[in-house]
Design an enzyme around this catalytic site. Structure first.
Site, PDB file in Angstrom:
ATOM      1  N   PRO A 135       0.775  -1.253   0.000  1.00 47.12           N
ATOM      2  CG  PRO A 135       0.039  -0.934   2.194  1.00 47.12           C
ATOM      3  CD  PRO A 135       0.744  -1.922   1.305  1.00 47.12           C
ATOM      4  CB  CYS A 136       3.015   2.872  -2.499  1.00 47.10           C
ATOM      5  SG  CYS A 136       2.166   2.413  -4.006  1.00 47.10           S
TER       6      CYS A 136
END
Length: 176
Positions: A135-136
Site C-alpha cells: 500500500p504505497c
C-alpha cells in the site's frame, strides 16, 4: 514462465504480472513506471492460480473488506533498499497513513541508526511494482499533504477515502 492478467477496478484497468509462484507486479494503466523492467507486450495473458489470487484479493479490497497481504505470495524484483521500504509499507494498517520520514526512521532503527533519506524512501515508494496490495497509497508528506502517487493523485485520494481517510486533495485526516 511469466503470465499477465487484467482486473477491471472501479479506478480503472489493472494489469497483474505473475509467475508460477508469486505476484510480481500490479499496475494501473498509464501509471508511472508501468511494467517496471518487464516487457509486458511479450508476456502471454493467462489466468493462473497466482493471477486469480491477486484478482480475488482486489475483489475483496474494492468491496470494502480488509484482505490480508499475508495470504499472497509477493516477489517484487527490486533492490535491497527498495525491498526494505516495501517491507515497511506492508506494515501500514488499512485506513492509516505513514510519512516518508517515519518510514526512513523505521529503516534507520533497523540499521543501528544509520541515516536514511526520506527522499530515497520516496523514490522507492514511487517505484513500488505491486500497487495497492503493497500500500504505497498510504504514504503522505510529513505535514499530512498528499504527495505524488504513481497511479495518479486522484486514485490515491479515492483509495484513501475508501479506507476511511478523509482527503481534500492536499491534506489527509483520519475520520472520527
Amino acid at each position: 514462465m511469466l503470465v499477465k492478467g487484467f482486473y477491471h477496478s472501479p479506478l480503472g484497468k489493472i494489469t497483474i504480472l505473475g509467475d508460477d509462484q508469486a505476484i510480481l507486479g500490479v499496475w494501473f494503466d498509464r501509471q508511472k513506471h508501468f511494467g517496471a523492467n518487464y516487457d509486458l507486450n511479450d508476456v502471454p495473458e493467462q489466468d493462473t492460480p497466482v493471477v486469480e489470487q491477486a484478482k480475488n484479493w482486489l475483489d475483496e479490497y474494492f468491496s470494502g473488506r480488509r484482505p490480508a497481504i499475508s495470504q499472497l505470495s509477493l516477489a517484487p524484483d527490486v533492490t535491497d533498499f527498495r525491498q526494505q521500504v516495501l517491507n515497511v509499507l506492508q506494515t501500514i494498517p488499512y485506513g492509516k497513513t505513514m510519512t516518508y520520514k517515519e518510514i526512513a526512521e523505521e529503516i534507520s532503527r533497523k540499521h543501528d541508526g544509520k541515516f536514511v533519506s526520506p527522499r530515497a524512501v520516496g523514490g522507492a515508494v514511487g517505484h513500488n511494482p505491486i500497487s495497492i496490495i503493497i500500500p504505497c497509497h498510504r504514504v503522505v508528506g510529513s505535514d499530512g499533504n498528499l504527495t505524488g502517487y504513481a497511479g495518479g493523485i486522484d486514485r490515491k485520494i479515492q483509495l484513501l477515502n475508501s479506507e476511511g481517510v478523509s482527503c481534500d486533495g492536499k491534506k489527509q485526516t483520519l475520520k472520527a
